[in-house]
Design a protein around this motif. Structure first.
Motif, mmCIF file in Angstrom:
data_model
loop_
_atom_site.group_PDB
_atom_site.id
_atom_site.type_symbol
_atom_site.label_atom_id
_atom_site.label_comp_id
_atom_site.label_asym_id
_atom_site.label_seq_id
_atom_site.Cartn_x
_atom_site.Cartn_y
_atom_site.Cartn_z
ATOM 1 N N ILE A 57 0.842 -1.194 0.000
ATOM 2 C CA ILE A 57 0.000 0.000 0.000
ATOM 3 C C ILE A 57 0.878 1.246 0.000
ATOM 4 O O ILE A 57 2.054 1.193 0.363
ATOM 5 C CB ILE A 57 -0.939 0.055 1.234
ATOM 6 C CG1 ILE A 57 -0.124 0.072 2.537
ATOM 7 C CG2 ILE A 57 -1.921 -1.092 1.225
ATOM 8 C CD1 ILE A 57 -0.943 0.343 3.767
ATOM 9 N N ASP A 58 0.296 2.349 -0.413
ATOM 10 C CA ASP A 58 1.016 3.621 -0.339
ATOM 11 C C ASP A 58 0.479 4.434 0.835
ATOM 12 O O ASP A 58 -0.028 5.522 0.682
ATOM 13 C CB ASP A 58 0.918 4.402 -1.646
ATOM 14 C CG ASP A 58 -0.476 4.908 -1.931
ATOM 15 O OD1 ASP A 58 -1.427 4.440 -1.278
ATOM 16 O OD2 ASP A 58 -0.633 5.782 -2.796
ATOM 17 N N GLY A 59 0.594 3.870 2.010
ATOM 18 C CA GLY A 59 0.076 4.530 3.199
ATOM 19 C C GLY A 59 0.810 4.060 4.440
ATOM 20 O O GLY A 59 1.795 3.331 4.362
ATOM 21 N N ASP A 60 0.312 4.457 5.573
ATOM 22 C CA ASP A 60 0.895 4.134 6.863
ATOM 23 C C ASP A 60 0.512 2.697 7.243
ATOM 24 O O ASP A 60 -0.613 2.439 7.677
ATOM 25 C CB ASP A 60 0.379 5.129 7.909
ATOM 26 C CG ASP A 60 0.919 4.883 9.302
ATOM 27 O OD1 ASP A 60 1.602 3.860 9.524
ATOM 28 O OD2 ASP A 60 0.637 5.717 10.177
ATOM 29 N N LYS A 99 -11.710 -22.590 9.220
ATOM 30 C CA LYS A 99 -10.770 -23.652 9.594
ATOM 31 C C LYS A 99 -9.348 -23.367 9.114
ATOM 32 O O LYS A 99 -8.509 -24.260 9.106
ATOM 33 C CB LYS A 99 -11.250 -24.979 9.025
ATOM 34 C CG LYS A 99 -12.579 -25.410 9.598
ATOM 35 C CD LYS A 99 -13.063 -26.693 8.986
ATOM 36 C CE LYS A 99 -14.425 -27.041 9.549
ATOM 37 N NZ LYS A 99 -15.010 -28.203 8.930
ATOM 38 N N SER A 100 -9.088 -22.117 8.713
ATOM 39 C CA SER A 100 -7.766 -21.753 8.200
ATOM 40 C C SER A 100 -7.127 -20.675 9.056
ATOM 41 O O SER A 100 -7.807 -19.882 9.687
ATOM 42 C CB SER A 100 -7.882 -21.213 6.770
ATOM 43 O OG SER A 100 -8.381 -22.186 5.901
ATOM 44 N N SER A 101 -5.831 -20.651 9.003
ATOM 45 C CA SER A 101 -5.065 -19.568 9.601
ATOM 46 C C SER A 101 -4.583 -18.695 8.440
ATOM 47 O O SER A 101 -3.974 -19.205 7.488
ATOM 48 C CB SER A 101 -3.884 -20.144 10.378
ATOM 49 O OG SER A 101 -3.223 -19.117 11.044
ATOM 50 N N ILE A 102 -4.874 -17.402 8.496
ATOM 51 C CA ILE A 102 -4.560 -16.483 7.404
ATOM 52 C C ILE A 102 -3.389 -15.599 7.828
ATOM 53 O O ILE A 102 -3.332 -15.128 8.965
ATOM 54 C CB ILE A 102 -5.775 -15.583 7.071
ATOM 55 C CG1 ILE A 102 -7.007 -16.425 6.720
ATOM 56 C CG2 ILE A 102 -5.445 -14.589 5.965
ATOM 57 C CD1 ILE A 102 -6.924 -17.196 5.443
ATOM 58 N N THR A 103 -2.472 -15.368 6.906
ATOM 59 C CA THR A 103 -1.337 -14.475 7.133
ATOM 60 C C THR A 103 -1.344 -13.395 6.072
ATOM 61 O O THR A 103 -1.450 -13.689 4.879
ATOM 62 C CB THR A 103 -0.006 -15.251 7.051
ATOM 63 O OG1 THR A 103 0.004 -16.260 8.056
ATOM 64 C CG2 THR A 103 1.179 -14.332 7.245
ATOM 65 N N ILE A 104 -1.239 -12.147 6.529
ATOM 66 C CA ILE A 104 -1.117 -11.014 5.613
ATOM 67 C C ILE A 104 0.167 -10.288 5.955
ATOM 68 O O ILE A 104 0.403 -9.944 7.112
ATOM 69 C CB ILE A 104 -2.279 -10.019 5.768
ATOM 70 C CG1 ILE A 104 -3.599 -10.680 5.465
ATOM 71 C CG2 ILE A 104 -2.084 -8.806 4.858
ATOM 72 C CD1 ILE A 104 -4.774 -9.778 5.746
ATOM 73 N N ASP A 105 1.011 -10.082 4.959
ATOM 74 C CA ASP A 105 2.182 -9.241 5.124
ATOM 75 C C ASP A 105 1.900 -7.920 4.434
ATOM 76 O O ASP A 105 1.639 -7.885 3.227
ATOM 77 C CB ASP A 105 3.428 -9.890 4.514
ATOM 78 C CG ASP A 105 3.937 -11.060 5.340
ATOM 79 O OD1 ASP A 105 3.518 -11.181 6.511
ATOM 80 O OD2 ASP A 105 4.742 -11.850 4.818
ATOM 81 N N LEU A 106 1.929 -6.834 5.206
ATOM 82 C CA LEU A 106 1.716 -5.492 4.671
ATOM 83 C C LEU A 106 3.068 -4.834 4.456
ATOM 84 O O LEU A 106 3.938 -4.894 5.324
ATOM 85 C CB LEU A 106 0.924 -4.631 5.653
ATOM 86 C CG LEU A 106 -0.541 -4.937 5.844
ATOM 87 C CD1 LEU A 106 -1.115 -4.013 6.908
ATOM 88 C CD2 LEU A 106 -1.295 -4.773 4.552
ATOM 89 N N ASN A 107 3.212 -4.227 3.295
ATOM 90 C CA ASN A 107 4.448 -3.553 2.929
ATOM 91 C C ASN A 107 4.067 -2.242 2.259
ATOM 92 O O ASN A 107 2.969 -2.121 1.715
ATOM 93 C CB ASN A 107 5.226 -4.448 1.964
ATOM 94 C CG ASN A 107 6.659 -4.029 1.759
ATOM 95 O OD1 ASN A 107 7.060 -2.940 2.132
ATOM 96 N ND2 ASN A 107 7.428 -4.920 1.159
ATOM 97 N N THR A 108 4.967 -1.284 2.272
ATOM 98 C CA THR A 108 4.675 -0.008 1.625
ATOM 99 C C THR A 108 5.402 0.094 0.291
ATOM 100 O O THR A 108 6.376 -0.615 0.045
ATOM 101 C CB THR A 108 5.130 1.190 2.489
ATOM 102 O OG1 THR A 108 6.529 1.099 2.701
ATOM 103 C CG2 THR A 108 4.412 1.217 3.806
#
Length: 158
Positions: free
Chosen positions: A59-62, A96-105
């Protein structure tokens, strides 16, 4: 070899996002009106017709504020992966799932972020639309390194 192409997928973006992203991720990032992209393995896996539970979103944010806001909605856990890398991970459970999100700028355009990735097949992106209906017409896979072609020919390149 340098590529700068967009591959049009014969599917509108709303359907594409429904296939690739859990609904709460879609709705949250659409509501932010930020420039946000799903990048890397989730796009690759979708093109290979595989399910993803790990999502890279740039994203282009904080990212600190976005991570906090999103984690409160999904009751997720925030993990800072390093100040140097400016990546924040959010882990949460969905059914029934484990979700992972990696946020980067990213700043400027998405191209420099994609060019910094390890493999051409991980240098793919799809823009998450803003709330504008014009953004839903067609899905464009942004491919600056020839990753779509490499997937078609089962080639792994750095």
């Amino acid at each position: 070899m340098s590529y700068s192409q967009k591959t049009l997928i014969d599917m509108n973006t709303e359907q594409f996002l429904s296939d690739i992203l859990p609904r709460e991720i879609q709705e949250f990032f659409i509501s932010t009106s930020l420039n946000a992209y799903v990048v890397g393995g989730a796009v690759r896996n979708w093109l290979l017709k595989k399910k993803a539970v790990d999502f890279d979103i740039v994203i282009d944010g904080d990212i600190s504020k976005i991570a906090l806001d999103f984690s409160l909605i999904v009751r997720g856990r925030i993990v800072e992966l390093g100040r140097d890398r400016e990546i924040i991970r959010i882990n949460y459970d969905l059914e029934k799932s484990s979700i992972t999100i990696d946020l980067n700028t990213f700043s400027g355009d998405i191209k420099s972020n994609l060019l910094s990735r390890d493999l051409t097949i991980n240098s793919l992106a799809v823009k998450i639309p803003s709330s504008s209906p014009d953004d839903y017409s067609r899905t464009e896979v942004i491919d600056v390194c020839g990753g779509v072609k490499d997937l078609q020919y089962s080639v792994v390149r750095m």
